[in-house]
Design an enzyme around this catalytic site. Structure first.
Site, PDB file in Angstrom:
ATOM      1  N   GLU A  58      37.647   4.122 -12.720  1.00  0.00           N
ATOM      2  CA  GLU A  58      37.030   4.279 -13.861  1.00  0.00           C
ATOM      3  C   GLU A  58      35.643   3.361 -13.818  1.00  0.00           C
ATOM      4  O   GLU A  58      35.582   2.565 -14.914  1.00  0.00           O
ATOM      5  CB  GLU A  58      37.798   4.028 -15.002  1.00  0.00           C
ATOM      6  N   GLU A 107      44.636  10.481 -13.160  1.00  0.00           N
ATOM      7  CA  GLU A 107      45.049  10.153 -14.421  1.00  0.00           C
ATOM      8  C   GLU A 107      45.236  11.195 -15.389  1.00  0.00           C
ATOM      9  O   GLU A 107      44.020  11.870 -15.788  1.00  0.00           O
ATOM     10  CB  GLU A 107      44.326   8.914 -15.103  1.00  0.00           C
TER      11      GLU A 107
HETATM   12  O1  AHR Z   1      46.578   4.519 -18.081  1.00  0.00           O
HETATM   13  C1  AHR Z   1      45.963   3.867 -18.817  1.00  0.00           C
HETATM   14  C2  AHR Z   1      44.714   3.331 -18.740  1.00  0.00           C
HETATM   15  O2  AHR Z   1      43.739   4.477 -18.721  1.00  0.00           O
HETATM   16  C3  AHR Z   1      44.188   2.790 -17.147  1.00  0.00           C
HETATM   17  O3  AHR Z   1      44.332   1.546 -16.813  1.00  0.00           O
HETATM   18  C4  AHR Z   1      42.728   3.364 -17.295  1.00  0.00           C
HETATM   19  O4  AHR Z   1      42.323   3.843 -15.881  1.00  0.00           O
HETATM   20  C5  AHR Z   1      42.654   4.460 -18.077  1.00  0.00           C
HETATM   21  O5  AHR Z   1      41.696   4.254 -18.975  1.00  0.00           O
END
Ligand code: AHR
Length: 503
Positions: A173, A292
């Protein structure tokens, strides 16, 4: 009662069902590692301190890959802190989650955990506070056989054979202003390209994931992918996508339709990647690692890290308790990922244990499955072979966030080896039953092998350590096949799986 019709044909193949669609994620965050997968005090713990009961549920969930060690955590992580004798490892501040990282688990322990859990690792390198050299050192430690400083260190630490990790994430990210070492798209694109190029000099067969956007609502969404891929296209294989959804202000209808956004997200990223491909005259295609995705109630207090002088080890963070509606959305997100199997080549449910997770543990104590466990486990177990493009004729209903949306969302898989067809469907209506009619002209002689529906008269119902059974997907006794048509009644706010096999 509403009605919807779906036509399935074995010729309309989107692409293979990829096992990597059923990946997950373990980050050094909250109780994901410590008192999650790792809990030396637990009666089922092994010599490394890993809970055996967690491993059993990870296997039952059907997880294929596990991304590690972050997440936001990786952007300040020094991987060398986590190798060698545990007693000599430093404790460090983890800026991402305002916690103390004790480094009791590092790359060697994680790789042993992966072997026990039967999952493929997906390793992330730190491109926040670190760069090309540290990524190369970690790669050398993991994938070089021996005879060099870092590969010999791995051997001294007890692992003679290289781990041969295939999938690597180039940071996490990096578009997010919250990220330690946050960069502009141009800065990150150059760093990712040079890191990838150097990593491939060590091991040309790596599969590399460059960071895309942390959400489709990011102000840089689209432009970020364009700039980053313009720099890194030739050196990477996948671009990442991250998406979290949650119900806001009691707007259940919009929440249930969250995959309208997910579908758009996937299609926008592939269009951008293909535009860069054309402009750069590249031949290969870049695909998506949706590494994610989940339901996450980000505004809840447990989502906020501690502050001030308090830097706890493994605090309670992001421990969302999922209800039936959340599980229906998780099931829908899997439908969206499968529907795009031609371009989504990997995905990770974020996360696996305790932190926005399908599996919950008590420190030293019980373990249980959240509602979201079930659609994932059933899809991972039964979606096999090829994903079919369905012709769906559904009623529509209005939502505040997405306008008119199809009430029924569905995808099917077909396993040419066994002949089994698996239909996955959500009824996104808040109020109405849907009678689903499936035209099976192309599949003569099928019968219902199993039909399960996840729903509850109270969609806010959650599982607890004391009671998992009230939210289990139940047999759907309305599912029948007659005259090459399958029919089933789907209650409002529900997710269903219907397995059709040869009689
Ligand atoms: O999954 C929780 C968080 O969400 C992770 O650390 C990050 O990559 C995202 O913003």
């Amino acid at each position: 009662m509403l009605s919807a019709t779906v036509t399935a044909d074995p010729a309309f193949v989107v692409g293979p069902v990829r096992r990597r669609t059923f990946g997950s994620f373990v980050e050094h965050l909250g109780r994901s590692v410590y008192t999650g997968i790792h809990d030396p005090q637990h009666p089922s713990a092994d010599a490394d301190g890993f809970r055996g009961d967690v491993i059993e549920l990870v296997r039952e969930l059907g997880v294929s890959t596990v991304r590690y060690p972050g997440g936001n955590f990786v952007s300040g992580y020094r991987w060398e802190d986590g190798i060698g004798p545990v007693a000599q490892r430093p404790r460090r501040l983890d800026l991402a989650w305002h916690s103390t990282e004790p480094n009791l688990v590092g790359v060697d322990e994680f790789m042993r955990w992966c072997a026990r859990a039967g999952v493929e690792p997906m390793m992330a390198v730190n491109l926040g506070t670190r760069g090309v050299q540290e990524a190369l050192d970690l790669l050398e430690y993991c994938n070089v056989a021996g005879g060099t400083r870092w590969s010999d260190r791995r051997r001294e630490n007890g692992t003679a054979d290289p781990y041969r990790i295939s999938m690597w994430c180039l940071g996490n990210e990096m578009d997010g202003p919250w990220q330690v070492g946050h960069k502009t798209a141009g800065e990150y694109g150059r760093l990712a390209a040079e890191t990838a190029r150097a990593m491939r000099m060590v091991d040309p067969d790596l599969e590399l994931v460059v960071c895309g956007s942390s959400g489709s609502a990011m102000p840089t969404f689209g432009e970020w992918e364009h700039v980053v891929l313009s720099e890194a296209y030739e050196h990477v294989d996948h671009v990442s996508a991250h998406a979290y959804y949650w119900e806001t202000d009691g707007d259940l209808a919009s929440f249930l339709a969250s995959t309208v956004d997910m579908d758009h997200f996937i299609e926008a990223v592939t269009a951008t990647a293909d535009a860069v491909r054309a402009a750069g005259k590249h031949t290969k295609r870049i695909n998506i690692s949706f590494d994610e995705w989940n339901v996450w109630y980000q505004h809840r207090a447990e989502s906020r890290p501690p502050s001030g002088d308090d830097w706890p080890v493994a605090p309670v963070l992001l421990e969302d308790r999922y209800n039936v509606a959340d599980a229906v959305v998780v099931g829908s997100m899997l439908i969206s990922l499968l529907r795009h199997t031609d371009r989504v080549h990997a995905a990770s449910l974020a996360q696996l244990v305790n932190v926005i997770a399908p599996i919950m543990t008590e420190p030293g104590g019980r373990i249980w499955r959240q509602t979201t466990f079930h659609p994932f486990a059933l899809t991972a177990r039964y979606a096999k072979g090829e994903v079919l493009r369905l012709a769906v004729d559904s009623p529509v209903h209005e939502t505040a966030r997405f306008g008119d949306v199809a009430t029924l969302d569905a995808v099917a898989t077909h396993d040419p080896e066994t002949g089994e067809v698996v239909l996955l469907a959500t009824n996104r209506s808040v109020t109405d039953d849907v009678v689903l009619d499936v035209d099976l002209r192309g599949f003569p002689g099928l019968r219902v092998v199993e039909a399960r529906t996840l729903s509850h008269p109270d969609h806010t119902w959650s599982a607890t350590a004391d009671d998992e059974s009230s939210v289990l997907p139940r047999p759907n006794t309305t599912a029948k096949v007659a005259d090459a048509r399958a029919r089933a009644e789907l209650p409002p706010v529900s997710w269903s799986m219907i397995r059709l096999g040869r009689a």
